[in-house]
Design a protein around this motif. Sequence first.
Motif, PDB file in Angstrom:
ATOM      1  N   SER A  68       0.853  -1.202   0.000  1.00  0.00           N
ATOM      2  CA  SER A  68       0.000   0.000   0.000  1.00  0.00           C
ATOM      3  C   SER A  68       0.884   1.245   0.000  1.00  0.00           C
ATOM      4  O   SER A  68       1.445   1.626   1.037  1.00  0.00           O
ATOM      5  N   LYS A  69       0.968   1.855  -1.178  1.00  0.00           N
ATOM      6  CA  LYS A  69       1.815   3.062  -1.284  1.00  0.00           C
ATOM      7  C   LYS A  69       1.234   4.192  -0.447  1.00  0.00           C
ATOM      8  O   LYS A  69       1.961   5.023   0.101  1.00  0.00           O
ATOM      9  N   ALA A  70      -0.110   4.231  -0.356  1.00  0.00           N
ATOM     10  CA  ALA A  70      -0.764   5.294   0.414  1.00  0.00           C
ATOM     11  C   ALA A  70      -0.396   5.154   1.895  1.00  0.00           C
ATOM     12  O   ALA A  70      -0.035   6.134   2.559  1.00  0.00           O
TER      13      ALA A  70
ATOM     14  N   ALA B 164      -0.709   4.008  -8.368  1.00  0.00           N
ATOM     15  CA  ALA B 164      -1.692   3.063  -7.837  1.00  0.00           C
ATOM     16  C   ALA B 164      -1.241   2.666  -6.436  1.00  0.00           C
ATOM     17  O   ALA B 164      -0.056   2.415  -6.209  1.00  0.00           O
ATOM     18  N   ASP B 165      -2.179   2.595  -5.515  1.00  0.00           N
ATOM     19  CA  ASP B 165      -1.846   2.256  -4.132  1.00  0.00           C
ATOM     20  C   ASP B 165      -1.314   0.824  -4.010  1.00  0.00           C
ATOM     21  O   ASP B 165      -0.354   0.559  -3.296  1.00  0.00           O
ATOM     22  N   GLY B 166      -1.933  -0.099  -4.739  1.00  0.00           N
ATOM     23  CA  GLY B 166      -1.627  -1.519  -4.541  1.00  0.00           C
ATOM     24  C   GLY B 166      -0.509  -2.031  -5.443  1.00  0.00           C
ATOM     25  O   GLY B 166       0.113  -1.274  -6.195  1.00  0.00           O
TER      26      GLY B 166
ATOM     27  N   ARG C  99      -6.640  -0.132 -14.965  1.00  0.00           N
ATOM     28  CA  ARG C  99      -5.626  -0.911 -15.684  1.00  0.00           C
ATOM     29  C   ARG C  99      -4.949  -1.929 -14.773  1.00  0.00           C
ATOM     30  O   ARG C  99      -4.559  -2.997 -15.212  1.00  0.00           O
ATOM     31  N   PHE C 100      -4.804  -1.614 -13.502  1.00  0.00           N
ATOM     32  CA  PHE C 100      -4.171  -2.564 -12.580  1.00  0.00           C
ATOM     33  C   PHE C 100      -5.170  -3.091 -11.549  1.00  0.00           C
ATOM     34  O   PHE C 100      -4.806  -3.433 -10.424  1.00  0.00           O
ATOM     35  N   GLY C 101      -6.429  -3.142 -11.982  1.00  0.00           N
ATOM     36  CA  GLY C 101      -7.468  -3.722 -11.134  1.00  0.00           C
ATOM     37  C   GLY C 101      -7.629  -2.950  -9.833  1.00  0.00           C
ATOM     38  O   GLY C 101      -7.527  -1.721  -9.802  1.00  0.00           O
ATOM     39  N   ASP C 102      -7.839  -3.699  -8.747  1.00  0.00           N
ATOM     40  CA  ASP C 102      -8.101  -3.078  -7.447  1.00  0.00           C
ATOM     41  C   ASP C 102      -6.910  -2.281  -6.923  1.00  0.00           C
ATOM     42  O   ASP C 102      -7.067  -1.471  -5.993  1.00  0.00           O
ATOM     43  N   ALA C 103      -5.731  -2.504  -7.490  1.00  0.00           N
ATOM     44  CA  ALA C 103      -4.562  -1.723  -7.054  1.00  0.00           C
ATOM     45  C   ALA C 103      -4.825  -0.230  -7.238  1.00  0.00           C
ATOM     46  O   ALA C 103      -4.222   0.608  -6.566  1.00  0.00           O
ATOM     47  N   GLY C 104      -5.747   0.116  -8.159  1.00  0.00           N
ATOM     48  CA  GLY C 104      -6.051   1.523  -8.421  1.00  0.00           C
ATOM     49  C   GLY C 104      -7.276   2.034  -7.675  1.00  0.00           C
ATOM     50  O   GLY C 104      -7.766   3.132  -7.973  1.00  0.00           O
ATOM     51  N   ASN C 105      -7.775   1.308  -6.698  1.00  0.00           N
ATOM     52  CA  ASN C 105      -8.921   1.795  -5.903  1.00  0.00           C
ATOM     53  C   ASN C 105      -8.563   3.076  -5.162  1.00  0.00           C
ATOM     54  O   ASN C 105      -9.413   3.900  -4.862  1.00  0.00           O
ATOM     55  N   CYS C 106      -7.294   3.167  -4.836  1.00  0.00           N
ATOM     56  CA  CYS C 106      -6.786   4.370  -4.166  1.00  0.00           C
ATOM     57  C   CYS C 106      -5.544   4.797  -4.946  1.00  0.00           C
ATOM     58  O   CYS C 106      -4.814   3.931  -5.463  1.00  0.00           O
ATOM     59  N   VAL C 107      -5.317   6.094  -5.071  1.00  0.00           N
ATOM     60  CA  VAL C 107      -4.080   6.554  -5.718  1.00  0.00           C
ATOM     61  C   VAL C 107      -3.363   7.559  -4.821  1.00  0.00           C
ATOM     62  O   VAL C 107      -3.983   8.233  -3.994  1.00  0.00           O
ATOM     63  N   VAL C 108      -2.053   7.625  -5.026  1.00  0.00           N
ATOM     64  CA  VAL C 108      -1.244   8.669  -4.396  1.00  0.00           C
ATOM     65  C   VAL C 108      -0.909   9.659  -5.502  1.00  0.00           C
ATOM     66  O   VAL C 108      -0.442   9.244  -6.572  1.00  0.00           O
TER      67      VAL C 108
END
Length: 438
Positions: A106-108, A148-150, A178-187
Amino acid sequence: MHVLIVGSGGREHVTAWKFAQSSRVKRLTVAPGNAGILAMSWNDPRVRLVPLDAADDLQRFAEDEGVDLTFVGPEKPLSAGLVDRFRAAGLRIFGPTQAAARLESSKAYAKELMHALGVPVPEFRNFVSPEAARTYIRGLDYPVVVKADGLAAGKGSLVCDDTAQALQAVDTLMVEKRFGDAGNCVVVEKRLYGREASFFCFTDGYTIRPMAWARDYKQAFDGDEGPNTGGMGGYSPNDEMDPTLVEKIMQRIALPLVHGLAEREGTAYRGILYIGLMLVEEAGEPNPYVLEINVRMGDPEAQVIYPRLQTDLAEIAWACTDGALGNLHFDWSGDHYLCVCATSGRLRGKKGWYKGYPGRYRIGQPISGLEEVDDDVLLFHAGTRWDEEAGCFRVQGGRVLAVVAGRPTLAEARRAAYREIEKIRFNGVRYRTDIGAR
Ligand code: GLY
């Protein structure tokens, strides 16, 4: 000691090769491993592959086969909690817990934590709503990177030149997914300009031991052109780094992060910490800012760092799991190691053209010339498969294999690696020709 290595990439091949140098290691199992590690097992009776991937299978294997130490290579099993599961079962395992692995998964979270700990990061905001992200971006007067957070296999950071690109990046990650759920949250973070560098260290949660510096080449083509890849090659040492800078990174980043994680989250970080940095010139000196954290070794950085490590990797990993890293002295070879990755490149197939790694690539091509490669360079497999019937290795992934040469100078290592990689032939073979070129 019976060591189990989890993973199947080029990084795991060099990790297995390094463990095999330890006289303490009496059995070395790799799950699931790759064809290069299979070839190791033909000459070393201690080495074997087991086709296991699932956490419960790995745990059962470790319990039934008396594994003394498990070493996890990639981020996925770490963020899925393999370490927690093994520890709960009383099994010794090297790597961070699931909670600590959130630094990569989780980058966030990582950005929030580092900000709270006073670790230097670029200005940033996290968003779960695309509309809020767009409004924020429209109000900025500087370029950003949208991340992408994930986990997104190293491709989830979109570097933008202007507002239009940044808005497009929000759509790509959060709307088109584009990266599925990894993009549910962004930084959304301020784009910094400077020199990128990666800092690797071993830590037991208290002591932090920096590794030798390496440089990697992320872009697909010569001159740092083209799309991002997992890494096309690299070298170590990286002479651009000096002890003052290492001290700054230790004091401002590595120590506060590892100790802060333990204090705030109750999580001792044990394993490898990989800190992706931008070195920004400020008042005439480079200052490090954290772009991202990874919770595992780099690939192909491992292929140039581990060959330089003179200290027993089994001893290091054991000490990390014991919280006893402070008792170990580290030695590094003064030789320069350089790695060039051969990839499955542009090639015509039955259904038209394959763009080649990191885009769609072809697999199945037979590989020849491996036996012609001189013994004084190292070959690490990543995406290959052994075809028993045909008696040859075949291409099985985008990054196929890496040639690594160690010599007293970088120029000599570069000459040797490029001389030997030319001997490797398969349809569509492609590699960068400027690794280590000044
Ligand atoms: N070589 C970059 C990485 O391992 O993420």
